[in-house]
Design a protein around this motif. Sequence first.
Motif, PDB file in Angstrom:
ATOM      1  N   TRP A  48     -26.512 -17.318  69.311  1.00  0.00           N
ATOM      2  CA  TRP A  48     -25.923 -16.421  68.324  1.00  0.00           C
ATOM      3  C   TRP A  48     -25.736 -17.104  66.974  1.00  0.00           C
ATOM      4  CZ3 TRP A  48     -23.300 -18.670  72.345  1.00  0.00           C
ATOM      5  CH2 TRP A  48     -22.192 -19.459  72.021  1.00  0.00           C
ATOM      6  N   TYR A  49     -25.712 -16.252  65.964  1.00  0.00           N
ATOM      7  CA  TYR A  49     -25.513 -16.714  64.585  1.00  0.00           C
ATOM      8  C   TYR A  49     -24.812 -15.588  63.835  1.00  0.00           C
ATOM      9  CZ  TYR A  49     -26.481 -17.576  59.663  1.00  0.00           C
ATOM     10  OH  TYR A  49     -26.349 -17.739  58.300  1.00  0.00           O
ATOM     11  N   SER A  50     -23.870 -15.937  62.944  1.00  0.00           N
ATOM     12  CA  SER A  50     -23.174 -14.909  62.188  1.00  0.00           C
ATOM     13  C   SER A  50     -22.963 -15.336  60.741  1.00  0.00           C
ATOM     14  CB  SER A  50     -21.819 -14.591  62.832  1.00  0.00           C
ATOM     15  OG  SER A  50     -20.946 -15.691  62.723  1.00  0.00           O
ATOM     16  N   ASN A  51     -22.899 -14.349  59.867  1.00  0.00           N
ATOM     17  CA  ASN A  51     -22.440 -14.568  58.506  1.00  0.00           C
ATOM     18  C   ASN A  51     -21.653 -13.333  58.083  1.00  0.00           C
ATOM     19  OD1 ASN A  51     -24.273 -12.589  57.650  1.00  0.00           O
ATOM     20  ND2 ASN A  51     -25.826 -14.081  57.067  1.00  0.00           N
ATOM     21  N   PHE A  52     -21.418 -13.149  56.814  1.00  0.00           N
ATOM     22  CA  PHE A  52     -20.546 -12.075  56.355  1.00  0.00           C
ATOM     23  C   PHE A  52     -21.136 -10.693  56.640  1.00  0.00           C
ATOM     24  CE2 PHE A  52     -19.174  -9.114  52.975  1.00  0.00           C
ATOM     25  CZ  PHE A  52     -17.815  -9.096  53.250  1.00  0.00           C
ATOM     26  N   GLU A 187     -28.909 -25.905  55.360  1.00  0.00           N
ATOM     27  CA  GLU A 187     -27.506 -25.772  54.993  1.00  0.00           C
ATOM     28  C   GLU A 187     -27.138 -24.291  54.971  1.00  0.00           C
ATOM     29  OE1 GLU A 187     -25.344 -28.205  54.550  1.00  0.00           O
ATOM     30  OE2 GLU A 187     -26.893 -29.701  55.012  1.00  0.00           O
ATOM     31  N   ASP A 188     -25.853 -23.961  55.149  1.00  0.00           N
ATOM     32  CA  ASP A 188     -25.410 -22.580  55.312  1.00  0.00           C
ATOM     33  C   ASP A 188     -25.935 -21.649  54.230  1.00  0.00           C
ATOM     34  OD1 ASP A 188     -24.147 -23.198  57.613  1.00  0.00           O
ATOM     35  OD2 ASP A 188     -22.128 -23.242  56.784  1.00  0.00           O
ATOM     36  N   LEU A 195     -32.630 -15.967  55.620  1.00  0.00           N
ATOM     37  CA  LEU A 195     -32.564 -14.935  56.660  1.00  0.00           C
ATOM     38  C   LEU A 195     -32.366 -13.525  56.114  1.00  0.00           C
ATOM     39  CD1 LEU A 195     -30.357 -16.703  59.362  1.00  0.00           C
ATOM     40  CD2 LEU A 195     -32.764 -16.112  59.571  1.00  0.00           C
ATOM     41  N   LEU A 196     -31.570 -13.373  55.075  1.00  0.00           N
ATOM     42  CA  LEU A 196     -31.202 -12.040  54.610  1.00  0.00           C
ATOM     43  C   LEU A 196     -32.411 -11.162  54.255  1.00  0.00           C
ATOM     44  CD1 LEU A 196     -28.934 -10.085  54.124  1.00  0.00           C
ATOM     45  CD2 LEU A 196     -28.693 -10.999  51.798  1.00  0.00           C
ATOM     46  N   PRO A 197     -33.417 -11.680  53.520  1.00  0.00           N
ATOM     47  CA  PRO A 197     -34.587 -10.822  53.243  1.00  0.00           C
ATOM     48  C   PRO A 197     -35.305 -10.370  54.513  1.00  0.00           C
ATOM     49  CG  PRO A 197     -34.586 -12.751  51.809  1.00  0.00           C
ATOM     50  CD  PRO A 197     -33.529 -12.979  52.840  1.00  0.00           C
TER      51      PRO A 197
END
Length: 329
Positions: A48-52, A187-188, A195-197
Motif C-alpha cells: 500500500w501507498y498513500s498521499n493526500f 523522495e516523497d 504518480l499523480l499524472p
Amino acid sequence: MNRPIKFNLDSLEICKSSKAITDNITFIIPFADSQNHKFIGGSVSFQWYSNFLYFMELMELCSDKRETILCEVLEPSLIMFFMFDGESEFSMLEGDFLNHPVRGAYYATLNNRDVYKATFEPGKNIILYISLRMEWILREELALPNLNKFLSFSLKSGGSVEYMEKLFMSRSLAKELIRIWHVPQLEDNDLESALLPMIKNILKIYDKAQDYRIHLSEMSNEEKIHEIRGYLRAGCLSSKITDIQSLCNRFFMTERTLRRLFYKLEKKTIIDFVTDHRLEHSKVLLIQKILPVKEISKRCGFASSNYFCRLFSKKYNFTPKTFRLRMAL
C-alpha cells in the motif's frame, strides 16, 4: 489519506506474518509498504501507498480452496476497483449479493461505513483498489464528468453501496496500471509528482470509457473477445446473457465475426462457455446453500431443472442430488 478498508483475516488462521514480500508475488511495488501472511493452504500479501489525494493497495491472495474474508469500510469511500486475476464475490453480511468481479473487470464504487464479505475462488486472486479523495473528484467536473456526476448523485441518494458501469481492461489500460509498479523509489515529493499524472490518466480512461462506443473503438476484435468473455462470466446467471444479437449490438460486431473469433480463442461456443460457468456456480450452491435443485437451476439461469440435471450429470458423472450427498459426507 487514511486506510479506507480493514481486512479481517481471522478466518484464514494466519500462522506466520512478515513485512517482507516474498519472491513469488506477481507484482512488486518498490515504493510501497508491505505485509505478507502465510496460512495453511495459502498466503496473502498487501502492498500500500498513500498521499493526500488517494490511498492505493494491491492485494494478492493464493489459496488451494475457496476463502471468505470480512472487509470493513472505515469511512465513506470512492474506490476504483481492478481485478487483475482470479474471481471474487462481494456481499452484505446478511448474504445479499453485491458484485461479482472476474479477471480483467474494473469499476468505480461508493461505499458507506459497513462490513462486507469478500469470497475468493481457489487459486491466485489479485486486486488493486485506489481510494480517491471525494473533494478532489467533486472539483474535477470538466476533467472527469462521469465520475463527478456518479459521486454527486450517490452522495445525495444515501445508499449503502453504489456502482458505476463494470468494464474490462484493455491492454493499454493494463499497461498504464502496471507502469505504476515500475516507478522507482523516490523522495516523497518526487514520487507524488511521478504518480499523480498516471492516476489521473487511469481515471480519465475510465471516465471516457463510460461512452461504450469510445471504450470499444480502442480495441481490436481479439480484445473485444476478452471483454465479452469477462462480460459473460460476470453475467452468466442471467438467462438472456447468451442472446447473440444482444451481444453483437453491445460490442459492435457482426454475428459471423463474434462466433468465429470466440470459438477460435476459447475453443468452445458461447453457449458452452456460459453453461460451464453456470454449472460451476451450481456446485457452490449445492454445497453451501440448503436450496432445492429446482431453485438452484433457476438461480443459475437454466430454462428447466430437468435440462440442468442432464447437463450436470453429463459434465460431472453425478446427478446434482448425488453430488450434494457425496460432498456432505
